[in-house]
Design a protein around this motif. Structure first.
Motif, PDB file in Angstrom:
ATOM      1  N   ARG B  46      -0.215  -7.909   2.721  1.00  0.00           N
ATOM      2  CA  ARG B  46      -1.061  -7.604   1.563  1.00  0.00           C
ATOM      3  C   ARG B  46      -2.533  -7.942   1.837  1.00  0.00           C
ATOM      4  O   ARG B  46      -3.441  -7.262   1.372  1.00  0.00           O
ATOM      5  CB  ARG B  46      -0.507  -8.313   0.322  1.00  0.00           C
ATOM      6  N   GLU B  47      -2.763  -8.999   2.636  1.00  0.00           N
ATOM      7  CA  GLU B  47      -4.147  -9.313   3.031  1.00  0.00           C
ATOM      8  C   GLU B  47      -4.711  -8.215   3.944  1.00  0.00           C
ATOM      9  O   GLU B  47      -5.914  -7.945   3.923  1.00  0.00           O
ATOM     10  CB  GLU B  47      -4.217 -10.674   3.734  1.00  0.00           C
ATOM     11  N   LEU B  48      -3.842  -7.574   4.725  1.00  0.00           N
ATOM     12  CA  LEU B  48      -4.313  -6.460   5.573  1.00  0.00           C
ATOM     13  C   LEU B  48      -4.771  -5.280   4.709  1.00  0.00           C
ATOM     14  O   LEU B  48      -5.752  -4.609   5.037  1.00  0.00           O
ATOM     15  CB  LEU B  48      -3.214  -5.999   6.532  1.00  0.00           C
ATOM     16  N   ILE B  49      -4.067  -5.032   3.608  1.00  0.00           N
ATOM     17  CA  ILE B  49      -4.483  -3.956   2.686  1.00  0.00           C
ATOM     18  C   ILE B  49      -5.861  -4.286   2.103  1.00  0.00           C
ATOM     19  O   ILE B  49      -6.748  -3.424   2.031  1.00  0.00           O
ATOM     20  CB  ILE B  49      -3.435  -3.760   1.569  1.00  0.00           C
ATOM     21  N   GLU B 101      -2.928   3.452   5.683  1.00  0.00           N
ATOM     22  CA  GLU B 101      -3.618   4.740   5.600  1.00  0.00           C
ATOM     23  C   GLU B 101      -3.793   5.158   4.134  1.00  0.00           C
ATOM     24  O   GLU B 101      -4.851   5.673   3.750  1.00  0.00           O
ATOM     25  CB  GLU B 101      -2.828   5.805   6.373  1.00  0.00           C
ATOM     26  N   ILE B 102      -2.782   4.898   3.314  1.00  0.00           N
ATOM     27  CA  ILE B 102      -2.916   5.161   1.873  1.00  0.00           C
ATOM     28  C   ILE B 102      -4.068   4.332   1.299  1.00  0.00           C
ATOM     29  O   ILE B 102      -4.911   4.843   0.554  1.00  0.00           O
ATOM     30  CB  ILE B 102      -1.587   4.859   1.137  1.00  0.00           C
ATOM     31  N   ALA B 103      -4.118   3.054   1.668  1.00  0.00           N
ATOM     32  CA  ALA B 103      -5.191   2.176   1.164  1.00  0.00           C
ATOM     33  C   ALA B 103      -6.562   2.715   1.571  1.00  0.00           C
ATOM     34  O   ALA B 103      -7.513   2.719   0.766  1.00  0.00           O
ATOM     35  CB  ALA B 103      -5.002   0.758   1.686  1.00  0.00           C
ATOM     36  N   ARG B 104      -6.680   3.179   2.808  1.00  0.00           N
ATOM     37  CA  ARG B 104      -7.965   3.718   3.266  1.00  0.00           C
ATOM     38  C   ARG B 104      -8.373   4.943   2.456  1.00  0.00           C
ATOM     39  O   ARG B 104      -9.556   5.134   2.157  1.00  0.00           O
ATOM     40  CB  ARG B 104      -7.874   4.093   4.748  1.00  0.00           C
ATOM     41  N   ARG B 105      -7.399   5.773   2.115  1.00  0.00           N
ATOM     42  CA  ARG B 105      -7.739   6.964   1.319  1.00  0.00           C
ATOM     43  C   ARG B 105      -8.090   6.592  -0.115  1.00  0.00           C
ATOM     44  O   ARG B 105      -8.971   7.201  -0.719  1.00  0.00           O
ATOM     45  CB  ARG B 105      -6.578   7.966   1.349  1.00  0.00           C
ATOM     46  N   VAL B 106      -7.404   5.591  -0.673  1.00  0.00           N
ATOM     47  CA  VAL B 106      -7.757   5.118  -2.018  1.00  0.00           C
ATOM     48  C   VAL B 106      -9.217   4.668  -2.023  1.00  0.00           C
ATOM     49  O   VAL B 106      -9.982   4.975  -2.937  1.00  0.00           O
ATOM     50  CB  VAL B 106      -6.833   3.965  -2.461  1.00  0.00           C
ATOM     51  N   GLN B 107      -9.604   3.955  -0.971  1.00  0.00           N
ATOM     52  CA  GLN B 107     -10.988   3.479  -0.878  1.00  0.00           C
ATOM     53  C   GLN B 107     -11.976   4.644  -0.747  1.00  0.00           C
ATOM     54  O   GLN B 107     -12.973   4.703  -1.459  1.00  0.00           O
ATOM     55  CB  GLN B 107     -11.119   2.527   0.322  1.00  0.00           C
ATOM     56  N   THR B 112      -7.446  11.950  -2.351  1.00  0.00           N
ATOM     57  CA  THR B 112      -6.935  12.432  -1.064  1.00  0.00           C
ATOM     58  C   THR B 112      -5.614  11.782  -0.656  1.00  0.00           C
ATOM     59  O   THR B 112      -5.113  12.054   0.439  1.00  0.00           O
ATOM     60  CB  THR B 112      -7.963  12.210   0.066  1.00  0.00           C
ATOM     61  N   VAL B 113      -5.071  10.903  -1.498  1.00  0.00           N
ATOM     62  CA  VAL B 113      -3.725  10.371  -1.217  1.00  0.00           C
ATOM     63  C   VAL B 113      -2.743  11.519  -1.475  1.00  0.00           C
ATOM     64  O   VAL B 113      -2.491  11.878  -2.616  1.00  0.00           O
ATOM     65  CB  VAL B 113      -3.388   9.167  -2.117  1.00  0.00           C
ATOM     66  N   THR B 134       0.295  -1.011  -3.070  1.00  0.00           N
ATOM     67  CA  THR B 134      -0.727  -0.685  -2.067  1.00  0.00           C
ATOM     68  C   THR B 134      -1.932  -0.038  -2.736  1.00  0.00           C
ATOM     69  O   THR B 134      -3.086  -0.409  -2.483  1.00  0.00           O
ATOM     70  CB  THR B 134      -0.137   0.260  -0.999  1.00  0.00           C
ATOM     71  N   VAL B 135      -1.669   0.925  -3.619  1.00  0.00           N
ATOM     72  CA  VAL B 135      -2.768   1.607  -4.316  1.00  0.00           C
ATOM     73  C   VAL B 135      -3.526   0.626  -5.209  1.00  0.00           C
ATOM     74  O   VAL B 135      -4.767   0.603  -5.218  1.00  0.00           O
ATOM     75  CB  VAL B 135      -2.233   2.804  -5.137  1.00  0.00           C
ATOM     76  N   LEU B 136      -2.799  -0.221  -5.928  1.00  0.00           N
ATOM     77  CA  LEU B 136      -3.481  -1.131  -6.854  1.00  0.00           C
ATOM     78  C   LEU B 136      -4.245  -2.234  -6.113  1.00  0.00           C
ATOM     79  O   LEU B 136      -5.333  -2.632  -6.537  1.00  0.00           O
ATOM     80  CB  LEU B 136      -2.486  -1.719  -7.865  1.00  0.00           C
ATOM     81  N   ILE B 137      -3.694  -2.724  -4.993  1.00  0.00           N
ATOM     82  CA  ILE B 137      -4.440  -3.717  -4.199  1.00  0.00           C
ATOM     83  C   ILE B 137      -5.726  -3.084  -3.659  1.00  0.00           C
ATOM     84  O   ILE B 137      -6.804  -3.694  -3.718  1.00  0.00           O
ATOM     85  CB  ILE B 137      -3.578  -4.276  -3.039  1.00  0.00           C
ATOM     86  N   ALA B 138      -5.627  -1.863  -3.148  1.00  0.00           N
ATOM     87  CA  ALA B 138      -6.829  -1.189  -2.640  1.00  0.00           C
ATOM     88  C   ALA B 138      -7.838  -0.978  -3.772  1.00  0.00           C
ATOM     89  O   ALA B 138      -9.046  -1.180  -3.589  1.00  0.00           O
ATOM     90  CB  ALA B 138      -6.463   0.141  -1.992  1.00  0.00           C
TER      91      ALA B 138
END
Lengths: 188, 188
Positions: B46-49, B101-107, B112-113, B134-138
């Protein structure tokens, strides 16, 4: 179609806040404090900050919902429409124009909020807390926008839906409440 | 220099959470639930996200802080470094690569997810709740990144500062605690 199974009677953010209620509670509490708590900014002004942020992120659901909420507080649709399309000539104070410009920069790239822009807002009467809250409201609505669109929640097309939602937000605020969304999908 | 007066002993997010503590509380609670609460994702994952989101927003403070926090959970610096610079070859599961990768797209742009990416994550074992979280952490770390940089809070240069902060986060979590930052600025 949403990326995860959400209640189809609860479009946009409403289904997500229902899906995981333990995370929804602090999100709702933060929103209630920032948008409805004690402040020298009116609820309508704070809804405008939410609106321009959501507009910048091209989040259709949140832009429509908070435009309707701002309209409900202002009692007209012109103010929000002008803020979204022609901020310089919009019928809001010069201070609000600077704060809305700060919010737009927070959305686009927060590192571009310049000392000059903050100083301009301050000369137009903005307090430290108003500057703080503008940045945090814009940051919070980036969370909402990304939550809503990152999970592909449903965006209704009918303007009447957003007026009903805005009525709920204006009358009940952002905290959980019984039968909160009972009137959301009612049709005449 | 920060845009508003913050305690100079509390750089980055720490001074902001201290500046307005009523809004800080739900932010802290949400973070504690998402990053330390019950989950099939490890605290390190989760810290990586949080890290890749902060990296995408180019928020130096949050990227350094959560890289150090992930390092503390993984017990090495290689994992986080590889995730940030060469995700395909990083020593994390294929499921985590898809979630990151999902987190990067959310950002970058949450719209684009794609269904394809979510489906890929699911085939690699991701659950609905892992995709949601993942989406909510991002989304939450977009809030943090924009809060930190939108108010120009101070970013220390010394790596040791972030290791001390990571130790506090690993041992105390994200909720308020007495003398929370007592060891933050201590030098050997």
């Amino acid at each position: 179609m949403p990326h995860i199974p959400l209640d189809e009677n609860l479009p946009g953010i409403t289904g997500l806040l229902n899906y995981r209620q333990d995370t929804a509670l602090p999100i709702r509490q933060l929103t209630q404090i920032l948008l409805r708590g004690e402040s020298t900014l009116t609820p309508g002004e704070r809804e405008l900050i939410a609106t321009v942020t959501s507009q910048g992120n091209q989040c259709r659901f949140c832009t429509a919902a908070h435009s309707a909420a701002a309209d409900a507080w202002y009692g007209d649709r012109l103010t929000t429409e002008m803020v979204k399309t022609d901020l310089v000539n919009a019928p809001v104070s010069e201070k609000m124009k600077s704060l809305l410009e700060i919010a737009r920069r927070v959305q686009a790239d927060a590192r571009t909020v310049s000392t000059e822009l903050v100083e301009k807002a301050r000369q137009q009467g903005a307090t430290d807390m108003e500057i703080h809250d503008t940045v945090l409201i814009a940051a919070l609505f980036c969370l909402y926008n990304k939550y809503v669109d990152g999970l592909a929640s449903v965006t209704p097309d009918e303007p009447e839906f957003y007026d009903r939602l805005a009525g709920i937000l204006k009358n009940k605020g952002y905290l959980p409440s019984p039968d909160r969304y009972a009137s959301l999908n009612e049709t005449k």
